[in-house]
Design a protein around this motif. Structure first.
Motif, PDB file in Angstrom:
ATOM      1  N   PRO A  11      18.674  40.855  -7.556  1.00  0.00           N
ATOM      2  CA  PRO A  11      19.366  41.868  -8.367  1.00  0.00           C
ATOM      3  C   PRO A  11      18.512  42.382  -9.523  1.00  0.00           C
ATOM      4  CG  PRO A  11      20.835  40.060  -7.886  1.00  0.00           C
ATOM      5  CD  PRO A  11      19.479  39.644  -7.401  1.00  0.00           C
ATOM      6  N   ARG A  12      17.803  41.494 -10.175  1.00  0.00           N
ATOM      7  CA  ARG A  12      16.980  41.918 -11.311  1.00  0.00           C
ATOM      8  C   ARG A  12      15.855  42.821 -10.856  1.00  0.00           C
ATOM      9  NH1 ARG A  12      17.279  36.165 -14.660  1.00  0.00           N
ATOM     10  NH2 ARG A  12      19.459  36.506 -15.253  1.00  0.00           N
ATOM     11  N   LYS A  13      15.245  42.454  -9.739  1.00  0.00           N
ATOM     12  CA  LYS A  13      14.188  43.286  -9.176  1.00  0.00           C
ATOM     13  C   LYS A  13      14.724  44.679  -8.855  1.00  0.00           C
ATOM     14  CE  LYS A  13      11.889  40.896  -6.235  1.00  0.00           C
ATOM     15  NZ  LYS A  13      11.157  40.254  -5.095  1.00  0.00           N
ATOM     16  N   LEU A  14      15.905  44.722  -8.260  1.00  0.00           N
ATOM     17  CA  LEU A  14      16.480  46.007  -7.855  1.00  0.00           C
ATOM     18  C   LEU A  14      16.815  46.899  -9.055  1.00  0.00           C
ATOM     19  CD1 LEU A  14      18.819  44.902  -4.923  1.00  0.00           C
ATOM     20  CD2 LEU A  14      16.723  46.262  -4.759  1.00  0.00           C
ATOM     21  N   VAL A  15      17.372  46.310 -10.091  1.00  0.00           N
ATOM     22  CA  VAL A  15      17.698  47.105 -11.277  1.00  0.00           C
ATOM     23  C   VAL A  15      16.419  47.670 -11.888  1.00  0.00           C
ATOM     24  CG1 VAL A  15      18.583  47.017 -13.645  1.00  0.00           C
ATOM     25  CG2 VAL A  15      19.866  45.938 -11.800  1.00  0.00           C
ATOM     26  N   ASN A  29      26.404  52.948 -13.858  1.00  0.00           N
ATOM     27  CA  ASN A  29      26.964  53.426 -12.601  1.00  0.00           C
ATOM     28  C   ASN A  29      25.941  54.169 -11.746  1.00  0.00           C
ATOM     29  OD1 ASN A  29      29.459  53.301 -11.227  1.00  0.00           O
ATOM     30  ND2 ASN A  29      30.434  53.757 -13.197  1.00  0.00           N
ATOM     31  N   GLU A  30      25.121  54.955 -12.388  1.00  0.00           N
ATOM     32  CA  GLU A  30      24.092  55.676 -11.632  1.00  0.00           C
ATOM     33  C   GLU A  30      23.085  54.719 -11.018  1.00  0.00           C
ATOM     34  OE1 GLU A  30      24.173  59.935 -14.058  1.00  0.00           O
ATOM     35  OE2 GLU A  30      22.853  58.329 -14.719  1.00  0.00           O
ATOM     36  N   ILE A  31      22.811  53.645 -11.707  1.00  0.00           N
ATOM     37  CA  ILE A  31      21.928  52.626 -11.138  1.00  0.00           C
ATOM     38  C   ILE A  31      22.564  52.046  -9.883  1.00  0.00           C
ATOM     39  CG2 ILE A  31      20.976  50.311 -11.511  1.00  0.00           C
ATOM     40  CD1 ILE A  31      20.617  51.083 -14.462  1.00  0.00           C
ATOM     41  N   ASN A  32      23.838  51.753  -9.981  1.00  0.00           N
ATOM     42  CA  ASN A  32      24.526  51.187  -8.832  1.00  0.00           C
ATOM     43  C   ASN A  32      24.651  52.175  -7.669  1.00  0.00           C
ATOM     44  OD1 ASN A  32      25.107  48.568  -8.559  1.00  0.00           O
ATOM     45  ND2 ASN A  32      27.320  48.803  -8.741  1.00  0.00           N
ATOM     46  N   ASP A  33      24.864  53.434  -7.983  1.00  0.00           N
ATOM     47  CA  ASP A  33      24.889  54.441  -6.930  1.00  0.00           C
ATOM     48  C   ASP A  33      23.547  54.476  -6.210  1.00  0.00           C
ATOM     49  OD1 ASP A  33      27.435  55.073  -7.606  1.00  0.00           O
ATOM     50  OD2 ASP A  33      26.957  56.954  -8.619  1.00  0.00           O
ATOM     51  N   TYR A  34      22.487  54.478  -7.006  1.00  0.00           N
ATOM     52  CA  TYR A  34      21.149  54.512  -6.415  1.00  0.00           C
ATOM     53  C   TYR A  34      20.922  53.295  -5.528  1.00  0.00           C
ATOM     54  CZ  TYR A  34      16.086  54.210  -6.033  1.00  0.00           C
ATOM     55  OH  TYR A  34      14.805  54.096  -5.549  1.00  0.00           O
ATOM     56  N   ASP A  40      26.391  43.783  -7.487  1.00  0.00           N
ATOM     57  CA  ASP A  40      27.598  44.024  -8.276  1.00  0.00           C
ATOM     58  C   ASP A  40      27.266  44.718  -9.589  1.00  0.00           C
ATOM     59  OD1 ASP A  40      30.556  42.990  -8.151  1.00  0.00           O
ATOM     60  OD2 ASP A  40      29.901  42.878 -10.235  1.00  0.00           O
ATOM     61  N   LEU A  41      28.212  45.587 -10.030  1.00  0.00           N
ATOM     62  CA  LEU A  41      28.023  46.290 -11.312  1.00  0.00           C
ATOM     63  C   LEU A  41      27.803  45.280 -12.443  1.00  0.00           C
ATOM     64  CD1 LEU A  41      30.323  49.034 -12.798  1.00  0.00           C
ATOM     65  CD2 LEU A  41      27.856  48.887 -12.794  1.00  0.00           C
ATOM     66  N   THR A  42      28.514  44.174 -12.390  1.00  0.00           N
ATOM     67  CA  THR A  42      28.349  43.138 -13.416  1.00  0.00           C
ATOM     68  C   THR A  42      26.907  42.709 -13.550  1.00  0.00           C
ATOM     69  OG1 THR A  42      30.527  42.346 -12.761  1.00  0.00           O
ATOM     70  CG2 THR A  42      29.258  40.949 -14.225  1.00  0.00           C
ATOM     71  N   SER A  43      26.251  42.564 -12.417  1.00  0.00           N
ATOM     72  CA  SER A  43      24.861  42.124 -12.443  1.00  0.00           C
ATOM     73  C   SER A  43      23.958  43.200 -13.016  1.00  0.00           C
ATOM     74  CB  SER A  43      24.393  41.749 -11.036  1.00  0.00           C
ATOM     75  OG  SER A  43      25.188  40.705 -10.548  1.00  0.00           O
ATOM     76  N   VAL A  44      24.328  44.453 -12.769  1.00  0.00           N
ATOM     77  CA  VAL A  44      23.569  45.544 -13.381  1.00  0.00           C
ATOM     78  C   VAL A  44      23.657  45.425 -14.898  1.00  0.00           C
ATOM     79  CG1 VAL A  44      23.400  48.041 -13.679  1.00  0.00           C
ATOM     80  CG2 VAL A  44      23.917  47.085 -11.426  1.00  0.00           C
TER      81      VAL A  44
END
Lengths: 126, 126
Positions: A11-15, A29-34, A40-44
């Motif tokens: 998750p950290r790598k992805l963010v 939210n835009e990060i999660n959309d991407y 999970d949004l929480t992890s973002v």
DNA sequence: GTTTTTGCAAACTTTTTGCATGCGG
DNA sequence: CCGCATGCAAAAAGTTTGCAAAAAC
């Protein structure tokens, strides 16, 4: 004896990759959309607050009632110019040291940080 | 044939008085605290959006995840200097026309508005 | 194997909306 | 009166927190 450390997880790598790829101030939210909700949004949010604490990410406000996040190490210190019509964001650099010094002298405050964002119409939307 | 008008009611009067008395950027909740919940928070929000539409109130962001509201007609155009320790807010005036012109020229944007807030430590908190 | 991190659910905060009731002119 | 405004309840939107299960090292 236990080791203590911050883990480099998926998750950290992805963010981080999302921030790098999107390359402008984006909301959680835009990060999660991407990332197509792969995490999970929480992890973002948790990763973002980690990156802010590590001073790798800045929080930017455009005044929409949410926070936007941007990687620090792109250009040096800069501000943003937002097109109110198409939403395009342009970086703005300027020398502010004399302005800051003047405000410090007049107010006797020690200034730690400041927000400066511009809003208007880009060349295409005028 | 019906008359159309905006009414000068008790809640509206109270919100205006609160903004006048508090005399710095305050949140909707702070307005209600000051008014000791004599009126509903909803009415505070509705009155604020009316005052914003009438251009009597400005929205200011300090980045806490909520909006702050301030009467416009105090000093002319000004910005804020917020003490991160005690929360005191000082108004800052500065001539920005050359700065705005320079940003417009370099970016080819037409600038409609901008946000500028400073954060630091006031003389007493340093 | 043990600590850190994740996902999920739920809570919390700020702001908005719907609707029946109430007040102003 | 009659329409605009209010309060209350509920919903949104963004963000945070608690906890059991999963992943990292």
């Amino acid at each position: 004896m236990t080791k203590i450390g911050i883990r480099y997880t998926k998750p950290r790598k992805l963010v981080f990759e999302a921030l790098e790829h999107l390359s402008k101030p984006v909301s959680a939210n835009e990060i999660n959309d991407y990332l197509k909700n792969k995490i999970d949004l929480t992890s973002v949010y948790r990763t973002l607050s980690l990156l802010i604490k590590s001073e790798m990410v800045n929080v930017i406000l455009f005044g929409e009632g949410k926070k936007r996040y941007e990687l620090k190490n792109k250009n040096e210190h800069h501000h943003h110019l937002v097109c109110e019509k198409c939403g395009d964001v342009k970086d703005v650099e300027m020398k502010e040291s004399s302005l800051l010094k003047s405000v410090e002298e007049r107010s006797k405050f020690v200034i730690k940080k400041h927000n400066l964002e511009f809003f208007g119409l880009c060349p295409d939307c005028q």
